[in-house]
Scaffold this motif. Structure first.
Motif, PDB file in Angstrom:
ATOM      1  N   GLY A 173     -20.086 -10.206  16.882  1.00  0.00           N
ATOM      2  CA  GLY A 173     -20.222 -10.872  16.032  1.00  0.00           C
ATOM      3  C   GLY A 173     -18.549 -12.178  16.240  1.00  0.00           C
ATOM      4  N   GLY A 174     -18.130 -12.014  16.980  1.00  0.00           N
ATOM      5  CA  GLY A 174     -16.584 -12.638  17.370  1.00  0.00           C
ATOM      6  C   GLY A 174     -15.817 -12.180  16.952  1.00  0.00           C
ATOM      7  N   VAL A 175     -16.151 -11.077  15.594  1.00  0.00           N
ATOM      8  CA  VAL A 175     -14.810 -11.298  14.768  1.00  0.00           C
ATOM      9  C   VAL A 175     -14.933  -9.474  14.902  1.00  0.00           C
ATOM     10  CG1 VAL A 175     -14.226 -11.119  12.460  1.00  0.00           C
ATOM     11  CG2 VAL A 175     -15.956 -12.466  13.141  1.00  0.00           C
ATOM     12  N   GLY A 176     -12.865  -9.358  15.102  1.00  0.00           N
ATOM     13  CA  GLY A 176     -12.654  -8.118  14.682  1.00  0.00           C
ATOM     14  C   GLY A 176     -12.444  -7.371  13.782  1.00  0.00           C
ATOM     15  N   THR A 177     -11.985  -5.912  13.889  1.00  0.00           N
ATOM     16  CA  THR A 177     -11.746  -5.393  12.992  1.00  0.00           C
ATOM     17  C   THR A 177     -11.528  -3.454  13.062  1.00  0.00           C
ATOM     18  OG1 THR A 177     -14.195  -3.688  12.377  1.00  0.00           O
ATOM     19  CG2 THR A 177     -13.363  -6.126  10.769  1.00  0.00           C
ATOM     20  N   ALA A 178     -10.653  -3.717  12.490  1.00  0.00           N
ATOM     21  CA  ALA A 178      -9.310  -2.409  13.117  1.00  0.00           C
ATOM     22  C   ALA A 178      -8.978  -1.623  12.044  1.00  0.00           C
ATOM     23  CB  ALA A 178      -8.415  -2.479  13.755  1.00  0.00           C
ATOM     24  N   THR A 179      -8.972  -0.429  11.319  1.00  0.00           N
ATOM     25  CA  THR A 179      -8.371   0.360  10.215  1.00  0.00           C
ATOM     26  C   THR A 179      -6.774   1.068  10.490  1.00  0.00           C
ATOM     27  OG1 THR A 179     -10.572   0.378   9.679  1.00  0.00           O
ATOM     28  CG2 THR A 179      -8.602   2.611   8.691  1.00  0.00           C
ATOM     29  N   ILE A 180      -5.996   0.290   9.969  1.00  0.00           N
ATOM     30  CA  ILE A 180      -4.545   1.618   9.796  1.00  0.00           C
ATOM     31  C   ILE A 180      -4.384   2.273   8.502  1.00  0.00           C
ATOM     32  CG2 ILE A 180      -1.920   0.874  10.074  1.00  0.00           C
ATOM     33  CD1 ILE A 180      -2.668  -1.690  11.189  1.00  0.00           C
ATOM     34  N   THR A 181      -3.899   3.409   9.091  1.00  0.00           N
ATOM     35  CA  THR A 181      -3.811   4.486   8.222  1.00  0.00           C
ATOM     36  C   THR A 181      -1.721   4.010   7.761  1.00  0.00           C
ATOM     37  OG1 THR A 181      -5.244   6.150   8.656  1.00  0.00           O
ATOM     38  CG2 THR A 181      -2.675   6.884   7.588  1.00  0.00           C
ATOM     39  N   MET A 182      -1.423   3.433   6.591  1.00  0.00           N
ATOM     40  CA  MET A 182      -0.349   3.296   6.425  1.00  0.00           C
ATOM     41  C   MET A 182       0.632   4.228   6.585  1.00  0.00           C
ATOM     42  SD  MET A 182       0.768   0.167   5.216  1.00  0.00           S
ATOM     43  CE  MET A 182       2.275  -0.533   4.913  1.00  0.00           C
ATOM     44  N   PRO A 183       1.908   3.732   7.327  1.00  0.00           N
ATOM     45  CA  PRO A 183       2.658   4.833   7.781  1.00  0.00           C
ATOM     46  C   PRO A 183       3.685   4.991   6.297  1.00  0.00           C
ATOM     47  CG  PRO A 183       3.620   3.124   9.032  1.00  0.00           C
ATOM     48  CD  PRO A 183       2.025   2.818   8.152  1.00  0.00           C
TER      49      PRO A 183
ATOM     50  N   ALA B 241       0.784  -1.228   0.502  1.00  0.00           N
ATOM     51  CA  ALA B 241      -0.485  -0.160  -0.191  1.00  0.00           C
ATOM     52  C   ALA B 241       1.219   1.351  -0.228  1.00  0.00           C
ATOM     53  CB  ALA B 241      -0.614  -0.054   1.321  1.00  0.00           C
ATOM     54  N   HIS B 242       0.385   2.270  -0.339  1.00  0.00           N
ATOM     55  CA  HIS B 242       0.626   3.789  -0.259  1.00  0.00           C
ATOM     56  C   HIS B 242       0.861   3.619   1.212  1.00  0.00           C
ATOM     57  CE1 HIS B 242       0.220   4.150  -5.045  1.00  0.00           C
ATOM     58  NE2 HIS B 242       1.482   4.203  -4.983  1.00  0.00           N
ATOM     59  N   ALA B 243       1.872   4.858   1.465  1.00  0.00           N
ATOM     60  CA  ALA B 243       1.811   6.118   2.890  1.00  0.00           C
ATOM     61  C   ALA B 243       0.069   6.337   2.486  1.00  0.00           C
ATOM     62  CB  ALA B 243       2.751   6.548   2.551  1.00  0.00           C
ATOM     63  N   GLY B 244      -0.372   6.116   3.557  1.00  0.00           N
ATOM     64  CA  GLY B 244      -1.927   7.085   3.400  1.00  0.00           C
ATOM     65  C   GLY B 244      -2.855   6.046   3.972  1.00  0.00           C
ATOM     66  N   ASP B 245      -2.456   5.252   3.059  1.00  0.00           N
ATOM     67  CA  ASP B 245      -3.848   4.044   2.286  1.00  0.00           C
ATOM     68  C   ASP B 245      -4.507   3.616   3.828  1.00  0.00           C
ATOM     69  OD1 ASP B 245      -3.423   4.696  -0.187  1.00  0.00           O
ATOM     70  OD2 ASP B 245      -2.879   2.972  -1.183  1.00  0.00           O
ATOM     71  N   SER B 246      -5.370   3.365   3.604  1.00  0.00           N
ATOM     72  CA  SER B 246      -5.958   2.719   4.344  1.00  0.00           C
ATOM     73  C   SER B 246      -6.404   1.248   4.593  1.00  0.00           C
ATOM     74  CB  SER B 246      -8.212   3.241   4.370  1.00  0.00           C
ATOM     75  OG  SER B 246      -9.280   2.438   5.346  1.00  0.00           O
ATOM     76  N   ILE B 247      -5.767   0.670   5.716  1.00  0.00           N
ATOM     77  CA  ILE B 247      -6.073  -0.515   5.645  1.00  0.00           C
ATOM     78  C   ILE B 247      -6.474  -0.982   6.710  1.00  0.00           C
ATOM     79  CG2 ILE B 247      -4.201  -2.535   5.942  1.00  0.00           C
ATOM     80  CD1 ILE B 247      -4.060  -0.763   3.545  1.00  0.00           C
ATOM     81  N   THR B 248      -7.595  -1.930   6.176  1.00  0.00           N
ATOM     82  CA  THR B 248      -8.577  -2.945   7.342  1.00  0.00           C
ATOM     83  C   THR B 248      -8.557  -4.198   7.439  1.00  0.00           C
ATOM     84  OG1 THR B 248     -10.435  -2.215   6.050  1.00  0.00           O
ATOM     85  CG2 THR B 248     -10.974  -3.593   7.532  1.00  0.00           C
ATOM     86  N   VAL B 249      -7.724  -4.861   8.625  1.00  0.00           N
ATOM     87  CA  VAL B 249      -7.183  -5.909   9.247  1.00  0.00           C
ATOM     88  C   VAL B 249      -8.025  -6.257   9.820  1.00  0.00           C
ATOM     89  CG1 VAL B 249      -5.908  -6.523  10.791  1.00  0.00           C
ATOM     90  CG2 VAL B 249      -4.931  -4.346   9.923  1.00  0.00           C
ATOM     91  N   THR B 250      -8.911  -7.456   9.552  1.00  0.00           N
ATOM     92  CA  THR B 250      -9.887  -8.596   9.932  1.00  0.00           C
ATOM     93  C   THR B 250      -9.128  -9.610  11.248  1.00  0.00           C
ATOM     94  OG1 THR B 250     -11.285  -8.181   8.246  1.00  0.00           O
ATOM     95  CG2 THR B 250     -11.936  -9.844   9.833  1.00  0.00           C
ATOM     96  N   PHE B 251     -10.222  -9.814  12.549  1.00  0.00           N
ATOM     97  CA  PHE B 251      -9.295 -10.413  14.007  1.00  0.00           C
ATOM     98  C   PHE B 251      -9.798 -11.240  13.234  1.00  0.00           C
ATOM     99  CE2 PHE B 251      -7.846  -6.460  13.825  1.00  0.00           C
ATOM    100  CZ  PHE B 251      -6.271  -6.478  14.483  1.00  0.00           C
ATOM    101  N   THR B 252      -9.777 -13.027  13.615  1.00  0.00           N
ATOM    102  CA  THR B 252     -10.689 -14.209  13.351  1.00  0.00           C
ATOM    103  C   THR B 252     -10.646 -15.203  14.572  1.00  0.00           C
ATOM    104  OG1 THR B 252     -11.570 -13.808  11.463  1.00  0.00           O
ATOM    105  CG2 THR B 252     -11.939 -15.821  12.514  1.00  0.00           C
ATOM    106  N   PRO B 253     -11.183 -15.051  15.666  1.00  0.00           N
ATOM    107  CA  PRO B 253     -10.189 -15.553  16.708  1.00  0.00           C
ATOM    108  C   PRO B 253     -11.002 -17.198  16.397  1.00  0.00           C
ATOM    109  CG  PRO B 253     -12.296 -15.342  17.416  1.00  0.00           C
ATOM    110  CD  PRO B 253     -11.830 -14.740  16.065  1.00  0.00           C
TER     111      PRO B 253
END
Length: 832
Positions: free
Chosen positions: A219-229, A178-190
């Motif tokens: 629903g037991g699954v987590g999501t978080a957004t990272i702004t690409m450094p 990704a480029h710096a500044g792009d929005s990255i969605t991370v999905t956490f599945t236990p």
């Protein structure tokens, strides 16, 4: 045009010359070296595709593959390459890996893969067309972008209890960059049994500090957004065990700088943990504590160190246990539902520091505080008789003087009877010795009992003084753990299996610096013998060395006999310098299972299988080799490193089989009526008369990746011919779909591969991978032969030979000579 070339014994010379003219300029002043360019394997559908594309300006290289793993991508018939901003793209060099017979840029056509094109102008899209051996084509449009901003990668780091997935929401085309500044969605599945909770996750930019991620849970699954450094990032995730459990299950400490680890006994009733360490550990400060627990987090008390995380296992660095015998260090576990229980108090004490005994002769001391009253005992058997303990908190016994076991007269065998759990240690080199008239095992561990040996104990069969026995040093039907610097040595067993340890339906764990050496059995398993449903785990720096079995398994015998005993080897464990008829290091028989993820099997000797022998007898035994595992420096008549026979199954997914030697066949590997699958790893620098790397006789060898290199087949009078530097196949089956065979040497024929038969079918199928020959530009990678067939030699030895089927796929193979003496029914199908 496809040609079927049939060789007949009466036209050997003519057929060879005609074949050469079909594929070359027929310059007879040079060695006869035509090239086989055969059709793809029957059923193949990927005949004209680009699998990798790279461009370079001489200083930098940018590369894409079929699965995007670098800036750019291959999408259908479009190749996109993103180069460093400011790169001059009007004169780049291009390298292309493909599955076709040739490729053209519209001006120049090149054969073989990879192909190279120089000074290509990519200021506008360029079309490359791949032509398959069957003349079908596929055109690719290549677009090179000098992207206005650099790309950065994101990847998984440490992930415990679940999995992560990423999506570049700014530009969905690229999922790993990704480029710096792009929005990255991370999905956490236990995983099952784990939950997503806040505060346990972070990403770390390259060269930067960790940044906490707090996911939103639905629903037991987590999501978080990272702004690409402006840096590559690594994402760590530790999912929390769900529920209300909050117990410590394993506790150990290790000293600095040696890293030597010591385990503690856990009293769950009182929430106390006592860790005995040898007197050689002079400082109890600056230690590292490792804790396995069932909660969501764990908190140290004073002097408990700094936590390296929350989820099990947790490492605490800088812990100070100097005064823990009077002021124990505490640890509190919090469950996923936030409940806690009383803190665990941990004491690290020097073992073997018994007070001076009263007048008289005493052998063992049983400390107070663990069911005992600080008692001294005249014999070890007497101390064991009064001990009890639990599996989580074994009863401690310290050997303070040597014990000479005479199980026929005065001192019975030391038996850990059912229900007893004992830890036996010594702070100095105290020994349990076999007396001259003692014949059975010195120690027996019954079912439902456990024995842990630690410290600096020695269990000695005293064969150096002429003592002989009819059993192993230790017989295990329950649980045995060897740790610390324990040594089991010098037992001569003339009547049963197992020189050092015999395990029948029990569990045996060997770790730390424990050692089993210089033992002998007239049957199977010079060091260790396991059978039925037994399990054996060998880790740490444990060592099994210089043992001998008159039959099989000089170091270890995993004897299935229809059951499934399991042996797992990891870390830096070592099996070395052992001797047997079959399986100098390890013998796996009839249903036995050996999983090797690390460690070394080296310098062992046998007739068959210097390092490892895998032999079936109606129920296939299995050996799996992966990660950093290494089989090296072993010697045998056949199968210097590995011998697979009679339905045995050997799977190599990684690791190295290296520098082994066979007097006859199979320096690295010998497959005789067995199965060997190589999906990765390296077979290198092995040597034999025939089949320096691999010898296949009536067996099956499948190569889907990995490397066979630097092996030698040299006829030194051992009964071979000097054929097959890399691989020798005789009445066998060899299938190659990927991987590399390079830099191998044969003193006679077949530097890379030798295919032969005595009239029974031999089969070689190549649909991918690389076998380097004398036409290749990198001389160091060539396979060479002293006589003929630098790459491939085909030589049936009988006029009745039938059924040699060679299907050689889309990559080119250079042939320095093909022996045409197949007999009337042999065939070789080629496509010029």
């Amino acid at each position: 045009m496809k040609k079927n070339v049939r060789y007949r014994s009466g036209f050997l010379l003519i057929a060879c010359l005609l074949t050469a003219c079909l594929f070359s300029a027929c310059d007879f002043d040079e060695p006869l070296e035509p090239f086989i360019r055969a059709q793809a394997a029957p059923g193949s559908t990927d005949k004209a595709i680009i699998t990798a594309f790279s461009v370079t300006d001489g200083a930098n290289i940018w590369m894409v593959t079929g699965t995007p793993s670098a800036p750019g991508s291959i999408i259908g018939a479009t190749v996109i390459v993103n180069v460093t901003p400011g790169t001059l793209i009007t004169g780049l060099d291009a390298a292309i890996t493909h599955t076709g017979a040739s490729i053209t840029d519209g001006t120049t056509e090149q054969t073989g893969s990879p192909a190279s094109f120089s000074a290509v102008n990519f200021s506008s899209p360029v079309t490359f067309t791949v032509k398959a051996a069957d003349h079908t084509t596929q055109a690719y449009t290549v677009i090179v972008n000098a992207d206005p901003a650099p790309f950065y990668g994101f990847s998984k780091g440490t992930v415990t209890g679940g999995d992560l997935s990423f999506m570049n929401t700014t530009n969905p085309s690229f999922l790993t960059y990704a480029h710096a500044g792009d929005s990255i969605t991370v999905t956490f599945t236990p995983n099952s049994g784990y939950d997503v909770t806040g505060g346990a996750y972070s990403y770390t930019p390259a060269g930067g500090s960790p940044v906490t991620i707090t996911p939103t849970v639905s629903g037991g699954v987590g999501t978080a957004t990272i702004t690409m450094p402006t840096a590559d990032i690594t994402v760590d995730a530790a999912f929390m065990p769900n529920g209300s459990s909050n117990a410590i299950t394993v506790f150990s400490v290790s000293e600095t700088p040696t890293g030597q680890k010591y385990w503690g006994g856990i009293n769950e009733t009182n929430h106390t943990i006592v860790v005995p360490v040898p007197s050689s550990v002079t400082s109890l400060s600056g230690m590292t504590a490792t804790v396995n627990h069932t909660g969501a987090s764990i908190t140290p008390g004073a002097n408990g160190g700094t936590a390296g995380g929350a989820v099990s296992p947790v490492t605490f660095t800088g812990a100070d246990f100097t005064n823990s015998d009077t002021t124990p260090v505490t640890y509190t576990v919090t469950a996923a539902d936030t409940t806690t229980q009383a803190a665990y108090t941990v004491s690290v004490v020097h073992e073997g520091t018994a007070p001076p005994p009263p007048s008289g002769t005493y052998v063992a001391y049983r400390p107070a505080g663990n069911g005992g009253a600080g008692d001294f005992y005249p014999t070890l058997a007497a101390a064991v008789n009064e001990a009890a303990g639990t599996a989580a908190n074994p009863d401690a016994i310290i050997l303070i003087n040597n014990e000479n076991i005479d199980n026929s007269i005065t001192h019975p065998v030391i038996t850990i009877s059912g229900g007893k759990h004992i830890r036996l240690t010594s702070s100095t080199n105290k020994a349990i010795n076999r007396a001259a008239s003692s014949f059975g095992s010195l120690i027996t561990v019954d079912a439902t009992a456990s024995l842990e040996l630690g410290g600096f104990l020695i269990i000695d069969g005293d064969s150096t003084s002429g003592c002989t026995a009819t059993a192993a040093l230790i017989t295990v039907n329950g649980t045995l753990k060897l740790g610390g610097s324990v040594v089991l040595q010098y037992n001569y067993n003339s009547d049963q299996d197992g020189g050092g340890v015999y395990v029948d339906g029990g569990t045996f764990t060997m770790s730390d610096n424990a050692k089993i050496s210089n033992n002998y059995t007239a049957y199977k398993g010079g060091g260790v013998f396991i059978e039925t449903t037994s399990t054996f785990t060998m880790s740490g720096s444990a060592e099994i060395s210089n043992n001998e079995a008159a039959s099989n398994g000089g170091g270890v015998s995993v004897y299935g006999d229809g059951d499934s005993p399991r042996f797992t080897m990891s870390d830096s464990a070592q099996i070395s310098d052992n001797t047997a008829t079959d399986g100098g290091g390890v013998y796996v028989y009839n249903g036995g299972i050996f999983t090797m993820t690390g460690g070394t099997i080296e310098s062992n000797n046998a007739s068959n299988g210097g390092g490892v022998s895998v032999y079936g007898d109606g129920d296939s035994p299995r050996f799996t080799m992966s990660d950093s595992a290494q089989i090296s420096g072993n010697n045998a008549t056949n199968g210097g490193g590995v011998y697979v026979d009679n339905g045995g199954i050997f799977t190599m997914t990684d690791g190295t089989i290296e520098s082994n030697e066979a007097g006859n066949q199979g320096g690295g590997v010998y497959v005789f009526t067995g199965f060997f699958t190589m999906t990765d790893g390296t077979i290198k620098s092995n040597e034999a008369d025939d089949g320096g790397g691999v010898y296949v006789y009536n067996g099956f060898f499948t190569m889907t990746d990995g490397t066979i290199e630097l092996n030698k087949a040299i006829d030194d009078g051992g009964g071979g011919s000097g054929g097959g530097g890399g691989v020798y196949v005789y009445n066998g089956f060899f299938t190659m779909t990927d991987g590399t065979i390079e830099s191998n040497t044969a003193s006679a024929q077949g530097g890379g591969i030798y295919i032969g038969s005595d009239g029974t079918s031999s089969y070689f199928s190549k649909t991918g991978g690389t076998i380097y020959g004398s036409d290749d530009p990198t001389a160091a990678l060539h396979n060479t032969a002293g006589s003929s067939g630098g790459v491939l030699y085909l030589s049936p030895s009988s006029s009745n030979f039938f059924g040699l089927s060679t299907t050689i796929g889309s990559s080119r193979i250079g042939i320095s000579k093909v022996d045409a003496g197949f007999g009337d029914t042999g065939w070789l199908t080629t496509t010029p």
